[in-house]
Write an enzyme that holds these catalytic residues in place. Structure first.
Site, PDB file in Angstrom:
ATOM      1  CE  LYS A 291      -3.874  -2.360   0.516  1.00 23.08           C
ATOM      2  NZ  LYS A 291      -5.017  -2.353  -0.402  1.00 23.08           N
TER       3      LYS A 291
ATOM      4  CE  LYS B 147      -7.061  -0.631  -3.294  1.00 23.38           C
ATOM      5  NZ  LYS B 147      -7.918  -1.731  -3.610  1.00 23.38           N
TER       6      LYS B 147
ATOM      7  N   GLY C  92      -3.285  -5.155   4.315  1.00 23.59           N
ATOM      8  CA  GLY C  92      -2.584  -4.055   3.648  1.00 23.59           C
ATOM      9  C   GLY C  92      -2.500  -2.905   4.640  1.00 23.59           C
TER      10      GLY C  92
ATOM     11  CB  SER D 286      -7.331 -10.298   1.990  1.00 22.08           C
ATOM     12  OG  SER D 286      -6.935  -9.011   1.629  1.00 22.08           O
ATOM     13  N   GLY D 287      -8.871  -8.026   3.507  1.00 23.61           N
ATOM     14  CA  GLY D 287      -9.881  -6.969   3.389  1.00 23.61           C
ATOM     15  C   GLY D 287     -10.210  -6.393   4.746  1.00 23.61           C
ATOM     16  N   GLY D 288      -9.540  -5.335   5.122  1.00 19.59           N
ATOM     17  CA  GLY D 288      -9.817  -4.696   6.410  1.00 19.59           C
ATOM     18  C   GLY D 288      -9.280  -5.500   7.568  1.00 19.59           C
TER      19      GLY D 288
ATOM     20  CG  HIS E  94      -7.484  -9.733  -5.994  1.00 17.26           C
ATOM     21  ND1 HIS E  94      -8.691  -9.097  -6.151  1.00 17.26           N
ATOM     22  CD2 HIS E  94      -6.911  -9.199  -4.894  1.00 17.26           C
ATOM     23  CE1 HIS E  94      -8.824  -8.192  -5.186  1.00 17.26           C
ATOM     24  NE2 HIS E  94      -7.777  -8.234  -4.411  1.00 17.26           N
TER      25      HIS E  94
HETATM   26  C1  CAP Z   1      -7.081  -5.409   1.075  1.00 17.52           C
HETATM   27  C2  CAP Z   1      -7.135  -5.350  -0.435  1.00 17.52           C
HETATM   28  C3  CAP Z   1      -7.783  -6.564  -1.063  1.00 17.52           C
HETATM   29  C4  CAP Z   1      -9.173  -6.847  -0.603  1.00 17.52           C
HETATM   30  C5  CAP Z   1      -9.796  -7.894  -1.472  1.00 17.52           C
HETATM   31  C6  CAP Z   1      -7.861  -4.128  -0.923  1.00 17.52           C
HETATM   32  O1  CAP Z   1      -6.478  -4.251   1.546  1.00 17.52           O
HETATM   33  O2  CAP Z   1      -5.841  -5.280  -0.964  1.00 17.52           O
HETATM   34  O3  CAP Z   1      -7.808  -6.329  -2.467  1.00 17.52           O
HETATM   35  O4  CAP Z   1      -9.093  -7.363   0.655  1.00 17.52           O
HETATM   36  O5  CAP Z   1     -10.978  -8.275  -0.854  1.00 17.52           O
HETATM   37  O6  CAP Z   1      -7.417  -3.641  -1.945  1.00 17.52           O
HETATM   38  O7  CAP Z   1      -8.853  -3.786  -0.295  1.00 17.52           O
HETATM   39  P1  CAP Z   1      -6.653  -3.880   3.102  1.00 17.52           P
HETATM   40  P2  CAP Z   1     -11.345  -9.826  -0.816  1.00 17.52           P
HETATM   41  O8  CAP Z   1      -5.990  -4.971   3.906  1.00 17.52           O
HETATM   42  O9  CAP Z   1      -5.964  -2.558   3.254  1.00 17.52           O
HETATM   43  O10 CAP Z   1      -8.118  -3.812   3.359  1.00 17.52           O
HETATM   44  O11 CAP Z   1     -10.174 -10.486  -0.174  1.00 17.52           O
HETATM   45  O12 CAP Z   1     -12.612  -9.867   0.001  1.00 17.52           O
HETATM   46  O13 CAP Z   1     -11.533 -10.250  -2.224  1.00 17.52           O
HETATM   47 MG    MG Z   2      -6.401  -4.977  -2.971  1.00 16.28          MG
END
Ligand code: CAP
Ligand code: MG
Length: 411
Positions: free
Chosen positions: A150, A152, A361, A337-339, A266
């Protein structure tokens, strides 16, 4: 001629059919709505047709075999499908095609799909799978723990590599490009891949094994070359955004003998299909197709406790699809992943088990102590969860985790 697509009470042979489960919202009688779906996706259309001979209907017509409330089971004869030329694109045109737009149906969601062995055998599944990833990382039991670089987008290749190095020094096993980073001018694929390969080698020389997934999502006629190049530049894993590039892209990479590194899949854009509980495609069929096509690791959701919409039961179903031993493929490493942040990890491991890759991230890059401290906090949280030690207790002797718990809390 008009034929009935209703075969209620009939047991369609699972070896001879692709069996789909649809949740249907309609003002019509369910029988009529389900029959219109089966017709449209096989031998019918909106009206009877003079060219539909009985033997064509009987051999290729969809069959509504069960209706339970607003859930219909439809069996499509396996000869409706073609694998050598056709494969997943053609499968989806039948099981997830025009039906979503039928006027006779207000909303419809594909909840699950079961493929006969004759179709499953046309796919090779993961080259490495969960066990292969564990072998590469020399991490036989603990959950894999990773980050996403990050921000992104926007970092230079050098700063991206520095992020990876620092997260490796903090004990993370995996890092990856974010889903929107591929070959932008500020971080060209080649420069980034070379720079990251150098720091991964440095980490290994310092005794730490780690892989980074390079995003090669691009158009179909370029993706093999992009992956071959990334591999030649030192990529130890590639990443594909399966829904924007297509399941066929994952299958092409996984089945190409020149691609000798694992594929991290992904699922960005999945929310357009999975989010509405009454309309679209559940993640479960998507997960089954990703495994068939060769995903070694797959985002499956974060059990409803991360930042993304989702719920524990359906995410556990997605994880089960990664492990399902009733199909012949290697198992897939599920990715949560995600939050995510350290305070969530105990809950994730308790719900998902140890065969999981947990990624953060913001939960790494947002740590007040910086990347290495953020990575250490995640690694410490995974160790605590693995050894069954309450996070708060473990944090008493692990400062980076303590700071993360103080900052983001403990779920
Ligand atoms: C997480 C993440 C992932 C999402 C994907 C984002 O970042 O890199 O792409 O988690 O979601 O871009 O949001 P954070 P999923 O850790 O900063 O949230 O895994 O549900 O497909
Ligand atoms: Mg992501």
């Amino acid at each position: 001629m008009d034929y009935s697509y209703l075969h209620l009470g009939e047991k369609a042979d699972p070896d001879d059919h692709v069996i789909c489960v649809y949740r249907i919202t309609t003002k019509l009688p369910m029988e009529q709505a389900a029959a219109s779906l089966a017709a449209e996706q096989s031998t019918g259309t909106w009206t009877g047709i003079s060219t539909l001979e009985r033997d064509i209907f009987e051999r290729y017509g969809g069959r509504v075999t069960d209706i339970d409330g607003n859930v219909a089971t439809v069996a499509f004869p396996k000869d409706d499908f073609c694998m050598d030329i056709g494969a997943v694109p053609q499968i989806l045109s039948i099981i997830a095609g025009n039906l979503f737009g039928l006027h006779s149906i207000d909303k419809v969601r594909l909840e699950n799909v079961f493929f006969p062995k004759s179709i499953r055998d046309e796919f090779k599944g993961p080259k490495f799978g969960l066990a292969g990833l564990r072998r590469i990382l020399d991490r036989p039991e603990k959950p894999l723990v990773g980050t996403i670089v990050k921000p992104k987008i926007g970092l230079s290749p050098k700063d991206t590599a520095r992020y990876v190095y620092e997260s490796g020094k903090g004990g993370l096993t995996n890092s990856k490009d974010d889903e929107t980073l591929v070959n932008q001018k500020f971080c060209p694929l080649q420069d980034r891949t070379v720079a990251i390969a150098e720091v991964l080698d440095q980490l290994e020389s310092e005794g730490h094994k780690m892989v980074h997934a390079i995003n090669v999502s691009t158009s179909g006629h370029k993706i093999i070359e992009a992956a071959e190049n990334a591999q030649a530049w030192g990529a130890k894993q590639i990443m594909v955004d399966v829904l924007t590039t297509g399941f066929a892209a994952v299958q092409a990479l996984a089945e190409d003998p020149s691609i000798k590194v694992p594929i991290h899949v992904h699922r960005t854009m999945h929310g357009a299909m999975t989010r509405d509980p009454l309309h679209g495609i559940a993640m479960l069929p998507i997960a089954k197709l990703c495994r068939m096509c060769g995903a070694d690791a797959l985002h499956v959701g974060t059990l409803g406790i991360g930042k993304m919409e989702g719920d524990s039961k359906s995410d556990i179903n997605n994880i089960d699809a990664c492990f399902d031993r009733s199909v012949e493929y290697k198992t897939v490493m599920p990715v949560c992943s995600g939050g995510v942040y350290p305070g969530l990890i105990d809950k994730i491991v308790r719900a998902a088990g140890r065969d999981v890759q947990i990624r953060a991230g913001g939960g790494v890059a947002g740590h007040p102590g910086g990347i290495r401290a953020g990575a250490l906090a995640m690694s410490q949280a995974v160790d605590a969860a693995f050894f069954g030690i309450p996070l708060d207790e473990y944090a008493a002797t692990h400062n980076e985790l303590r700071t993360a718990l103080d900052m983001w809390g403990l779920k």
